[in-house]
Scaffold this motif. Sequence first.
Motif, mmCIF file in Angstrom:
data_model
loop_
_atom_site.group_PDB
_atom_site.id
_atom_site.type_symbol
_atom_site.label_atom_id
_atom_site.label_comp_id
_atom_site.label_asym_id
_atom_site.label_seq_id
_atom_site.Cartn_x
_atom_site.Cartn_y
_atom_site.Cartn_z
ATOM 1 N N GLU A 92 0.834 -1.205 0.000
ATOM 2 C CA GLU A 92 0.000 0.000 0.000
ATOM 3 C C GLU A 92 0.872 1.260 0.000
ATOM 4 O O GLU A 92 0.430 2.341 -0.369
ATOM 5 C CB GLU A 92 -0.890 0.001 1.245
ATOM 6 C CG GLU A 92 -2.345 0.180 0.919
ATOM 7 C CD GLU A 92 -3.226 0.145 2.152
ATOM 8 O OE1 GLU A 92 -3.089 1.033 3.000
ATOM 9 O OE2 GLU A 92 -4.055 -0.766 2.240
ATOM 10 N N ARG A 140 -2.360 6.020 -0.882
ATOM 11 C CA ARG A 140 -2.267 4.615 -0.462
ATOM 12 C C ARG A 140 -2.600 3.773 -1.673
ATOM 13 O O ARG A 140 -3.657 3.953 -2.280
ATOM 14 C CB ARG A 140 -3.265 4.306 0.665
ATOM 15 C CG ARG A 140 -2.980 5.069 1.929
ATOM 16 C CD ARG A 140 -3.964 4.718 3.038
ATOM 17 N NE ARG A 140 -3.641 5.492 4.227
ATOM 18 C CZ ARG A 140 -4.316 5.428 5.355
ATOM 19 N NH1 ARG A 140 -5.353 4.618 5.469
ATOM 20 N NH2 ARG A 140 -3.962 6.167 6.384
ATOM 21 N N GLU A 142 -4.134 1.293 -2.558
ATOM 22 C CA GLU A 142 -5.157 0.342 -2.120
ATOM 23 C C GLU A 142 -5.276 -0.786 -3.135
ATOM 24 O O GLU A 142 -5.251 -0.545 -4.340
ATOM 25 C CB GLU A 142 -6.521 1.042 -2.000
ATOM 26 C CG GLU A 142 -6.567 2.190 -1.012
ATOM 27 C CD GLU A 142 -6.916 1.741 0.398
ATOM 28 O OE1 GLU A 142 -7.167 0.531 0.589
ATOM 29 O OE2 GLU A 142 -6.912 2.599 1.299
ATOM 30 N N ARG A 151 -13.190 4.878 -1.504
ATOM 31 C CA ARG A 151 -11.887 4.271 -1.287
ATOM 32 C C ARG A 151 -11.006 4.608 -2.478
ATOM 33 O O ARG A 151 -10.978 3.890 -3.470
ATOM 34 C CB ARG A 151 -11.991 2.753 -1.082
ATOM 35 C CG ARG A 151 -10.636 2.100 -0.774
ATOM 36 C CD ARG A 151 -10.771 0.698 -0.253
ATOM 37 N NE ARG A 151 -11.469 0.681 1.010
ATOM 38 C CZ ARG A 151 -10.920 1.009 2.200
ATOM 39 N NH1 ARG A 151 -9.654 1.344 2.277
ATOM 40 N NH2 ARG A 151 -11.632 0.982 3.291
#
Length: 566
Positions: A92, A140, A142, A151
Motif C-alpha cells: 500500500e 495509499r 489500495e 476508497r
Amino acid sequence: MRMTRLHAPTLKETPKDAEVASHQLLVRGGFIRKLAAGIYDYLPLANRVLHKIERIVREELDAVGCQEVRLPMVQPAEIWEESGRWGFYGPELLRLKDRRGGEFCLGPTHEEVIVDLVRRDVRSWRALPLNLYQIQTKFRDEIRPRAGLMRGREFLMKDAYSFDVSEAAALESYDQMYAAYERIFARCGLDFRAVEADSGAIGGSRSHEFQVLAETGEDAMVACTHCGYAANIEQAEVPAPAAGEPASVPSVETVATPGKRSIEDVSAFLGLPAAKLVKTLIVEADDELYAVLLRGDHELNEIKLRKHLGAAVVSLADEKRVKQQTNAPIGFAGPVGLTGVKAIVADHAVAGLDGGVTGANLVDAHLANVQAGRDYQATFADLRFAQDGDACPRCSGELRAFRGIEVGHVFYLGTKYSDAMRCMFLDEEGKDTAMVMGCYGIGISRIMAAAIEQHHDDNGIRWPIALAPYTVAILPLQMNKDDVVQAAERLYETLRGAGVDVLLDDRKERAGSKFNDAELIGSPIIIAIGGRGLANGEVEVKLRATGEKRDVAIDQVSAFVAEHLR
Ligand code: ATP
Ligand code: MG
C-alpha cells in the motif's frame, strides 16, 4: 455563480463503472472525473464542497487549540526505517527513488514526519500538550480502489497528532478530539455513530471510529438497543453464554457424509441447522498450526484469534501443510483424535452445544453427539464476529447490526512512535521521558461521498445545507421573457449581496432540463421564476431535502432563504 460560466459538465447517463450512488452522482453532476484507478480530478463544484468540509474541520480543531501545519507528501525512507514501518508497511506504500537513488515514499499517513519534527524542537514539558494537524493529499496504493471517492488511492485527509506528558494527559487530548469530531460530523449534517474500534497491534489502547450510517458502507457494526455500547464487529465483544445444566449426550456416532464438505452441504444432508454443527478450521499462527472450532453459523474473527494466541499473523493453513501435518482430510477435519496441531481453541458458543456434529478426520464421514470436555479438550475464548441479535457485552440488551462508512478515526498511540524514534522531553524533575501520543484522521474527500450516500434520491444529490456547493439555485424558466430574466438577475444580486452561495441558471435551456440539473447538483433551495407566477408577484420555492414546494412573494424570498439557512 452563473451556470453559463460554471465548469460542471453534467451527464444524462449513469457512468457504467459506478456502482454506488455517490460515485454515480458525483460523476453525473460534474463534480469529479477519473484520471486513473482511485485517482480523481475535483472540479469546481467538488472543490467548493471540500472547502466547506475543511472549513468546519478547521474551525472546530482551532477552537480546541490544535494548530495547522502542512507537511511534505514525499517522505524519506530513513524515518520509516526508524519507526520500523518501512519493512512492515506492505505494497500500500508507494515507494519511489530520486535521481541519486535515495528512497522515498508518498505519505499514506504522517506519524514519522510529525514525530521527526517534534523531537527536534520540543524539549521541555512546558511546551506540552501540543496538537498539530494538516489537511492534505494522502496516497495509499489500495488493492481495491472502489466506489469513487469512498476508497481512493489518492485522497484528502485531515490528520492530527497530539503530544502529551503522560498517559492521563494524552487520554484527555483524546477525549477532546472525540468531542470535536462529534461537533464536526454533526455540523456536516451527517447521521453518524462513534463505535469502539480495533486498535491494531498496540494492545490496551483506545480507538474509536466515526461511522456514517449507510447500507452501502464497507464496515459492519453492532450497537446495543439498550445502552450506549457500539463497536465495529472487528472489535465487538461477544460475552460467553451462561453455562446451562450439562445435558446427558449419547456417545459419539460416526455418520456417512459422502462428498459433503461445507457446513451448508452437511446441514442440508443431515437435516440439521448449521447451529448444531461445529466448524473446524486449521489455522497457521506464526508458523504453528492450531485447530479453531466455531459453531456452524458463526464466522471466525481473525483479529480476536490473533490476539488470543498472541500471534503476529494468522491465516488459514494451506492444503499441503494440513495434509503433511494432520490426519484431517480437507472438509472433514474435526477435534476428536486430531493430530499434528499445537492446540485446539474453540469459541465459547461451541461449549454450549450439547452434542454437535464435527468432521471425523475421515474422508466422507462426520461425528455426531460430540461433546467438548468429554470427547476432546480445548481452550475456550471469544473468537467469532458479533451478529445481529447477540447479547450486549455491557448490559442485558441486545445487539443490532448496521453498516457504515468510516469518516473518522481517533487513536491513542501511547509511546509506540516516540519510543522507536526517541521523541523525548525533559519532565518537571528533569528526567528524559517519551512523549505520549494520539493520532486522529478524518477522510475529507470520503465525507463528500458519505454525505451523498446518506442524502440523495433518484433525481440527484440532496446536500446538507452546510456542505452544498451552492445553497440556492435560481432558475429563470423562460429566458425569452424580459421580466423573468430581470427578476432572476435582481434576486441573484440580492442573495449574493447577503452572502448566500447562489447559482443562477442563465442558460437558454428548457425549464425541464434546468430542474433536472438543479436537482442533480442538489442545491438545498431551488427557486423557479416563471412568467405566470411573476404576474402574481410570486416565485416557486422548492426544498430539495423534502421536495416541499411553496409559492413565495418575490419580495419575501430573501427573508425566506435567510430564515431557512439559519
Ligand atoms: P479503512 O479501514 O477504511 O482502510 P483506515 O483505518 O486505513 O481506513 P485511517 O488510516 O484511520 O484509515 O485513515 C483516517 C481516515 O482516512 C479514515 O477514517 C477514512 O475516513 C479516510 N480514508 C482512509 N483510507 C481512505 C481511502 N482509501 N480513500 C478515502 N478515504 C480514506
Ligand atoms: Mg486502510
